[in-house]
Design an enzyme around this catalytic site. Structure first.
Site, PDB file in Angstrom:
ATOM      1  N   ASP A 189       0.889  -1.167  -0.140  1.00 37.11           N
ATOM      2  CA  ASP A 189       0.067   0.010   0.143  1.00 37.11           C
ATOM      3  C   ASP A 189       0.838   1.254  -0.030  1.00 37.11           C
ATOM      4  OD1 ASP A 189      -0.851   0.628   3.341  1.00 37.11           O
ATOM      5  OD2 ASP A 189       1.047  -0.415   2.726  1.00 37.11           O
ATOM      6  N   ASP A 235       6.790   1.542   2.010  1.00 36.20           N
ATOM      7  CA  ASP A 235       6.677   0.453   1.097  1.00 36.20           C
ATOM      8  C   ASP A 235       7.464   0.918  -0.222  1.00 36.20           C
ATOM      9  OD1 ASP A 235       4.255   1.150   2.353  1.00 36.20           O
ATOM     10  OD2 ASP A 235       3.398  -0.709   1.546  1.00 36.20           O
ATOM     11  N   GLN A 259       4.505  13.792  14.449  1.00 38.86           N
ATOM     12  CA  GLN A 259       3.142  14.225  14.773  1.00 38.86           C
ATOM     13  C   GLN A 259       2.163  12.995  15.189  1.00 38.86           C
ATOM     14  OE1 GLN A 259       1.461  16.558  11.578  1.00 38.86           O
ATOM     15  NE2 GLN A 259      -0.510  16.411  12.668  1.00 38.86           N
ATOM     16  N   ASP A 315       8.553  -1.439   6.168  1.00 40.36           N
ATOM     17  CA  ASP A 315       8.473  -2.273   5.215  1.00 40.36           C
ATOM     18  C   ASP A 315       9.967  -2.661   4.489  1.00 40.36           C
ATOM     19  OD1 ASP A 315       5.522  -0.767   3.881  1.00 40.36           O
ATOM     20  OD2 ASP A 315       5.743  -2.392   5.300  1.00 40.36           O
TER      21      ASP A 315
HETATM   22  O1  RIB Z   1       2.676  -0.359  10.556  1.00 38.33           O
HETATM   23  C1  RIB Z   1       3.353   0.115   9.553  1.00 38.33           C
HETATM   24  C2  RIB Z   1       2.943  -0.544   8.257  1.00 38.33           C
HETATM   25  O2  RIB Z   1       1.784   0.156   8.068  1.00 38.33           O
HETATM   26  C3  RIB Z   1       3.774  -0.506   7.112  1.00 38.33           C
HETATM   27  O3  RIB Z   1       3.627  -1.135   6.254  1.00 38.33           O
HETATM   28  C4  RIB Z   1       3.257   1.035   6.729  1.00 38.33           C
HETATM   29  O4  RIB Z   1       3.459   1.101   5.326  1.00 38.33           O
HETATM   30  C5  RIB Z   1       1.817   0.927   6.744  1.00 38.33           C
HETATM   31  O5  RIB Z   1       1.234   0.271   5.728  1.00 38.33           O
HETATM   32 CA    CA Z   2       3.053  -0.453   3.980  1.00 37.61          CA
END
Ligand code: RIB
Ligand code: CA
Length: 305
Positions: free
Chosen positions: A11, A16, A226, A237
């Site tokens: 996502d 990512d 924040q 990731d």
């Molecule tokens: O909690 C961190 C995860 O949530 C990571 O994959 C970040 O990209 C969000 O998707």
């Molecule tokens: Ca992610």
């Protein structure tokens, strides 16, 4: 060299994006597909961001969009990646929604039985839907590597739950209940491995990705401070991706993990059996430590290529 065939379910998302950059720059990795899911932003944005990254990195793998909501209803949206999901970057990609991620995961795994690693970097809805549609799939997936969960750490989306699992606990429970070899990269080792803007000095000045990383990381650090009260860019990731590149650099532990789907205060919690006695039925290899300096040096050296 036999390359490691992978599907990246993602996502994008700043972290990512860094994960995908690392994998694109790693010779031993063969990205069979990128499947997108909503989470850090809408499916339109995460898919458009995946298209931007494919173009930036000259990837030739297909992109298939997937879940717009969890198995039980709408996703809440993430905050720390900005409105578009890639804070700090503007691009003109629109996101071609094919809405067939689950079907394509089934197709690719059945084409290469016992060869595919599925790297889950977002809510695990696409993989859970694939398993629901083809119950034989878990026996044919080589391994599932998951960024998610909080074992020895508070949550980052609730007191006890990590974002990816919190967004779709039923999907995560389906995935953790499979017999497929699973690796979990949880919050606690991510918090111990922040990336700072000063680290980017390790990148060569002629590196194409250096200015883009700087544009991504600076606003991400501000939003993380924040909304999650952390210092530095927690590139969650990228650690999960690094497990595919250099698994030996991680310290791991075999644990049994269940995903809470019913608790009024604990829904989305990754509950681990940490007892040192009693019958053990481990179902997950959990990453418990990683040398930060080695990881950051290796990551930035790869991204400098
Ligand atoms: O909690 C961190 C995860 O949530 C990571 O994959 C970040 O990209 C969000 O998707
Ligand atoms: Ca992610």
């Amino acid at each position: 060299m036999t390359k490691q065939k992978i599907i990246i379910d993602t996502d994008p998302g700043v972290d990512d994006a860094i994960a995908i950059m690392l994998l694109a720059k790693t010779e031993s990795i063969d990205i069979q597909a990128i499947t997108t899911v909503a989470g850090n932003s809408s499916i339109q944005n995460t898919t458009a961001n995946a298209e931007y990254l494919k173009d930036l990195l000259s990837l030739n793998c297909p992109i298939y969009s997937g879940a717009t909501e969890s198995l039980t209803g709408p996703f809440i949206e993430g905050q720390v990646h900005g409105v578009t999901g890639l804070t700090g970057i503007t691009h003109s990609f629109q996101g071609n929604l094919t809405n067939n991620a689950a079907e394509k995961i089934i197709e690719i795994v059945n084409t290469f039985p016992n060869e595919i690693t599925v790297l889950c970097l977002g809510p695990q809805t696409n993989l859970a839907q694939a398993i629901q549609k083809d119950p034989t799939l878990p026996s044919k997936i080589k391994q599932i590597v998951i960024m998610g969960g909080a074992i020895q750490s508070p949550g980052n989306k609730s007191w006890v739950a990590e974002f990816n699992i919190f967004l779709d606990p039923e999907a995560a429970a389906n995935v953790f209940n499979t017999p497929t070899p699973k690796v979990l990269v949880p919050l606690e080792i991510c918090y111990k491995t922040p990336l700072f803007v000063t680290d980017l000095k390790q990148m060569t000045d002629d590196s194409k990705l250096k200015p883009i990383l700087t544009s991504l990381v600076m606003p991400y650090i501000k939003l993380l401070s924040q909304f999650e009260g952390v210092d530095g860019a927690i590139i969650y990731d990228a650690l999960a991706a690094y497990y595919l590149v250099n698994p030996a650099s991680f310290t791991t532990k075999e644990l049994e993990i269940k995903i809470e789907t019913k608790g009024e205060f604990t829904r989305g919690m990754s509950v681990a059996d940490l007892r040192t006695w009693g019958e053990k039925n481990p179902n997950t290899t959990v990453a418990t430590a990683l040398n930060r300096d080695l990881f950051i040096q290796d990551l930035l050296s790869s991204l400098s290529k």
